[in-house]
Design an enzyme around this catalytic site. Structure first.
Site, mmCIF file in Angstrom:
data_model
loop_
_atom_site.group_PDB
_atom_site.id
_atom_site.type_symbol
_atom_site.label_atom_id
_atom_site.label_comp_id
_atom_site.label_asym_id
_atom_site.label_seq_id
_atom_site.Cartn_x
_atom_site.Cartn_y
_atom_site.Cartn_z
ATOM 1 N N SER A 63 46.737 46.934 32.200
ATOM 2 C CA SER A 63 46.826 45.502 32.490
ATOM 3 C C SER A 63 47.626 44.657 31.510
ATOM 4 O O SER A 63 47.887 43.487 31.780
ATOM 5 C CB SER A 63 45.423 44.912 32.618
ATOM 6 O OG SER A 63 44.896 45.180 33.889
ATOM 7 N N SER A 113 46.549 43.186 35.312
ATOM 8 C CA SER A 113 45.885 41.929 35.551
ATOM 9 C C SER A 113 46.320 40.791 34.623
ATOM 10 O O SER A 113 46.092 39.620 34.948
ATOM 11 C CB SER A 113 44.371 42.119 35.424
ATOM 12 O OG SER A 113 44.010 42.461 34.107
ATOM 13 N N LYS A 137 44.583 35.019 27.599
ATOM 14 C CA LYS A 137 44.085 35.451 28.911
ATOM 15 C C LYS A 137 42.680 34.888 29.123
ATOM 16 O O LYS A 137 41.865 34.884 28.188
ATOM 17 C CB LYS A 137 44.068 36.983 28.976
ATOM 18 C CG LYS A 137 43.737 37.537 30.360
ATOM 19 C CD LYS A 137 43.844 39.061 30.380
ATOM 20 C CE LYS A 137 43.584 39.654 31.747
ATOM 21 N NZ LYS A 137 43.681 41.122 31.771
#
Lengths: 95, 487
Positions: free
Chosen positions: B176, B152, B77
């Site tokens: 997330s 996210s 990420k």
């Protein structure tokens, strides 16, 4: 109905030095009013005598030896700054 | 079976024995990414050259020094810093930012022989649950590209689901990792707060943030967590608790396991098909010997608002570091320092980020601090106490990971309040610091559904054991999105 005016938006944005367009102020005024309205349910909670929780897993006095280590190179770190001179970060005029 | 459809555990066995080389795996991975990226846009940056070079170096390593993730590709990420590789947090503010050090989790992956394939898309600064607030455009769900992958960590989930990489890292501040894992039909773990060092994870809300692990199987997830967990001198909130080999917990034996099912988790606001899928999953666990009972959680309805106040308040402090002077985006239109701050942030941050910072500033201001921030912290204590009481009698708490399947693209506009029903399910694990995992448990209209298992602090082993037993008894993890077959 909670209101959060465009002036309120600017007032709080100024503390954190965020510039906003007129359109932003309008947009955030409505959205933040909604948010404030939605979090007002916290007022219903009986919190008498309840301690605030600051950490999800309590850890106390986490210490380590204060020994110098090889850290990052000054030149390398300074390279991330937009503007620099003589090993210092250059900023626009302060006054 | 192609190389990229294999799990990390399967790849690992082949790589250790030298039956395939790291270079072959990397080449196959890069090829698959090239095929799928146009459709799903999971990556912000594909590290083609770096990964190829690293694979060649790894192939020179002696067989007896190979780590547990030797030659296994992983996506990261883009809010976890990687030395000499751009880390943007999906923000214009960090569009060209090249970190000068690695996050501890990245160092551990490197030491274990993993290959960083690139940086994955996300909501800007991890603020969102659709991956639509990314400055670089949204990621699409591999199961149906009219839908979002969740967020996210949407890129991290989509890349794994599409077979681009077997493993990825995400971060979880309020669901997330778990919610996108559910939306994309993969396994996502948010470990106990402190289990993985946060050093190098760009801070959003420091008392809630935790790096999480994403994979297609429970076994792969357990392997990945075993590699990156542990105490770190650079993060005083990382735990000194010993890190077990989590893969050893996958015994399949859950006889006598005590499972709590909170009534609100299967009640109002949760789609009926999702409730049905989770009820079915609970009956599978019962057939494996678990004892499931319904419980109450008296303060659970306040969890979302508690989370909004605390996360925004912490965010307004954490994001004050972005001033455009030391690193990151820098405005061209400033005559003095004051203007430089205002304009850098005006031009560098997106709307969701600005909104949360301003709301957080309001919640922390002298007039509202006691009534909002401190009150939220007290409510957090009450929510934690509710769960403490449940965990005195039960081993795991089970419910849906999300109240719906994936949203249609543009359906919510990334609006925080639309996600209230999901937040009731997602944020308690962060507020209480407890580990929670999402495992695939069904499909509604060809979109995946996830079951969430929440556990005792530092008892990720039980979550893996239960999820693995369930996974082995069902076939949901074997289904792959049609994108994988090139349809």
């Amino acid at each position: 109905m909670t209101t959060f005016s465009k002036e309120d938006v600017k007032y709080f944005a100024d503390f954190v030095r965020i510039g906003l367009s007129e359109e932003d102020k309008e947009n955030f005024s409505a959205k933040i009013a909604d948010l404030i309205e939605s979090v007002s349910d916290l007022k219903e909670v009986d919190v008498t005598g309840v301690k605030p929780m600051t950490h999800p897993v309590a850890m106390i006095n986490v210490l380590r030896e204060d020994e110098p280590k090889d850290i990052l190179d000054r030149e390398v770190m300074l390279a991330s700054a937009e503007d620099q001179e003589d090993g210092l970060i250059k900023v626009p005029d302060i006054l | 079976m192609t190389l990229t459809s294999k799990t990390a555990t399967e790849l690992q066995a082949l790589l250790q024995k030298g039956e395939v080389t790291a270079k072959e795996v990397t080449e196959a991975t890069l090829q698959t990414i090239e095929q799928h990226e146009e459709k799903i846009h999971a990556f912000i940056h594909v590290a083609k050259e770096e990964a190829t070079k690293r694979a060649e170096q790894l192939d020179q390593e002696a067989a007896n020094t190979r780590g547990r993730l030797f030659g296994v590709p992983i996506g990261i990420k883009d809010n976890i810093v990687t030395k000499d590789m751009k880390t943007t947090c999906a923000s214009k503010m960090l569009e060209d930012f090249v970190p000068v050090y690695n996050a501890t989790a990245i160092d551990k992956l490197e030491a274990a022989g993993a290959i960083n394939i690139g940086k994955l898309n996300m909501d800007e600064f991890a603020m969102g649950s659709t991956s639509e607030t990314s400055f670089f455009g949204n990621t699409l769900n591999p199961w149906n590209t009219d839908y979002v992958p969740g967020g996210s960590s949407g890129g991290s989930a989509a890349a794994v689901a599409a077979g681009e990489v077997p493993l990825s890292l995400g971060s979880d501040t309020g669901g997330s990792v778990r919610q996108p894992a559910a939306f994309c039909g993969i396994v996502g773990m948010k470990p106990t707060y402190g289990r993985i060092s946060r050093f190098g994870l760009t801070a959003f809300a420091s008392s809630l943030d935790q790096i999480g692990t994403m994979s297609r199987t429970v076994e792969d997830n357990a392997l990945l967590l075993s590699v990156i967990a542990g105490e770190d001198d650079n993060d005083s909130s990382s735990s000194a608790k010993e890190v077990p080999d989590f893969t050893a917990a996958l015994t399949g034996d859950i006889k006598g396991l005590k499972v709590a099912v909170p009534k609100p988790y299967l009640g109002e606001g949760v789609d009926t098909e999702i409730v049905a899928a989770v009820r079915e999953a609970i009956s599978v666990l019962e057939s494996l010997g678990a004892v499931c009972e319904e419980v109450e959680l008296p303060h659970i309805q306040y969890a979302p608002t508690t989370y909004y106040v605390i996360s925004s308040s912490e965010a307004q402090s954490n994001l004050s570091r972005f001033d455009g002077l030391r690193y990151g985006y820098h405005t061209e239109n400033a005559e003095n320092l004051e203007q430089a701050y205002f304009r850098t942030r005006q031009e560098g941050f997106g709307n969701e980020v600005k909104k949360r910072i301003i709301f957080g500033t309001y919640a922390m201001s002298a007039d509202h601090h006691e009534d909002l921030y401190v009150r939220a912290q007290k409510t957090r204590t009450l929510i934690a106490q509710d769960f403490d009481a449940v965990f005195e009698k039960y081993d795991v708490v089970i419910g849906p990971t999300a109240a719906t399947t994936a949203f249609k693209l543009g359906e919510t506009g990334g609006d925080q309040l639309v996600h209230y029903a999901n937040d009731v399910l997602a944020v308690p694990a962060n507020l209480t610091g407890r580990p929670a995992l999402s495992v695939p448990c069904g499909f509604v209209n060809e979109l995946p559904v996830g079951m969430q298992l929440m556990g005792k602090h530092f008892d990720e082993e039980t979550l893996y054991k239960v999820a693995h037993a369930y996974e082995q008894a069902t076939d949901f993890h074997k289904r792959t999105p049609s994108i994988q077959e090139g349809k």
